[in-house]
Design an enzyme around this catalytic site. Sequence first.
Site, PDB file in Angstrom:
ATOM      1  CE1 TYR A   1      -7.385  -4.362  -2.641  1.00  0.00           C
ATOM      2  CE2 TYR A   1      -5.218  -4.338  -3.635  1.00  0.00           C
ATOM      3  CZ  TYR A   1      -6.143  -3.788  -2.783  1.00  0.00           C
ATOM      4  OH  TYR A   1      -5.822  -2.666  -2.090  1.00  0.00           O
TER       5      TYR A   1
ATOM      6  NE  ARG B   1      -2.652  -3.182  -1.454  1.00  0.00           N
ATOM      7  CZ  ARG B   1      -2.387  -4.114  -0.549  1.00  0.00           C
ATOM      8  NH1 ARG B   1      -1.163  -4.595  -0.437  1.00  0.00           N
ATOM      9  NH2 ARG B   1      -3.338  -4.581   0.240  1.00  0.00           N
TER      10      ARG B   1
ATOM     11  CG  HIS C   1      -6.244  -8.501   0.849  1.00  0.00           C
ATOM     12  ND1 HIS C   1      -6.308  -8.766  -0.500  1.00  0.00           N
ATOM     13  CD2 HIS C   1      -6.113  -7.146   0.948  1.00  0.00           C
ATOM     14  CE1 HIS C   1      -6.216  -7.631  -1.179  1.00  0.00           C
ATOM     15  NE2 HIS C   1      -6.100  -6.647  -0.324  1.00  0.00           N
TER      16      HIS C   1
ATOM     17  CG  HIS D   1      -4.713   1.350  -4.097  1.00  0.00           C
ATOM     18  ND1 HIS D   1      -3.913   1.078  -3.002  1.00  0.00           N
ATOM     19  CD2 HIS D   1      -5.837   0.612  -3.925  1.00  0.00           C
ATOM     20  CE1 HIS D   1      -4.536   0.221  -2.201  1.00  0.00           C
ATOM     21  NE2 HIS D   1      -5.708  -0.078  -2.740  1.00  0.00           N
TER      22      HIS D   1
ATOM     23  CE  LYS E   1      -6.422  -0.544   4.648  1.00  0.00           C
ATOM     24  NZ  LYS E   1      -7.661  -0.698   3.862  1.00  0.00           N
TER      25      LYS E   1
ATOM     26  NE  ARG F   1      -3.586  -2.152   2.816  1.00  0.00           N
ATOM     27  CZ  ARG F   1      -3.357  -3.306   3.435  1.00  0.00           C
ATOM     28  NH1 ARG F   1      -2.185  -3.534   4.013  1.00  0.00           N
ATOM     29  NH2 ARG F   1      -4.292  -4.238   3.494  1.00  0.00           N
TER      30      ARG F   1
END
Length: 306
Positions: free
Chosen positions: A285, A253, A276, A250, A182, A159
Amino acid sequence: MISAAARDALQGWLAGQKALKGASDNTLDAYARDVAGFLAFMTEHHGQTQGLGALARITTADMRAWMAFTRGQDIGPRSLARKLSAVKSFYRWLSEREGFEPTAVLSIRAPKFQRKLPRPLSPEAASEVIETLEMQSLTPWIAARDQAVVTLLYGCGLRISEALGLTGAVLPIGDTLRIIGKGNKERLVPVIAPARAAVARYAQICPYDMTRTGPLFFGARGGALGPRAVQKVVERTRAQLGLPATATPHAMRHSFATHLLNAGGDLRAIQELLGHASLSTTQAYTGVDTARLMEVYARAHPQGRG
């Protein structure tokens, strides 16, 4: 005006989100804005400051009024769904703490919206972006910096916040990078040779001193590089190459994931590399269709190989 009790409750809930769920500062800021906006609306709607007792008495009609008001502020369905999710989470926590029935809030349905699937670049376009990035600045170290950042996005599936969050401690970059993603989740990602070379080239000519705790990527004036600068240079690059507006940092990615899958990569392994929590997110994605997913599954499953 939000009551002191409601403000304290909001701060308590936010503290719990950070401590128990590892929510990032950006996520917490969004939660705080969303719930504070909801509480402010209820104060105005009822014509009085909303203490905890009043919050426990909010009705389905009150919730519909808030949603109608929010939609009237040019807030799209996706953003409204996010706001409602934050409010529900706050209410779930508050009802457990205060002992009231939160059904009026929790039963409200989020508006439907069309989920936009990411659009990865072709392998050729991704390579062209990285090559052309270097031409966007006449300052050699800035050109090398921009190329290094975007090479990490594409080469490692990072990211943009993860790439810009790297410190001088990663130098010299080896075969892997330890990334905190995250929710403070840690993962190990392999670093391909072109990404190692791009970062090494930038680090060698960067005019600012790199420390173990300081940023790896610097802005032109010596502070930490921000995401907007990366977005701008990619915008200039895609305009030069005639690529669509979906060619963003983005998207690099997304491209990393899709190109790995198309080369025969395992979907679960790609999920780990991207950080993820859900395989369905990885599926979105990579833009992989159900037939491709079943093909991967059949190849991996013991009975599918029979």
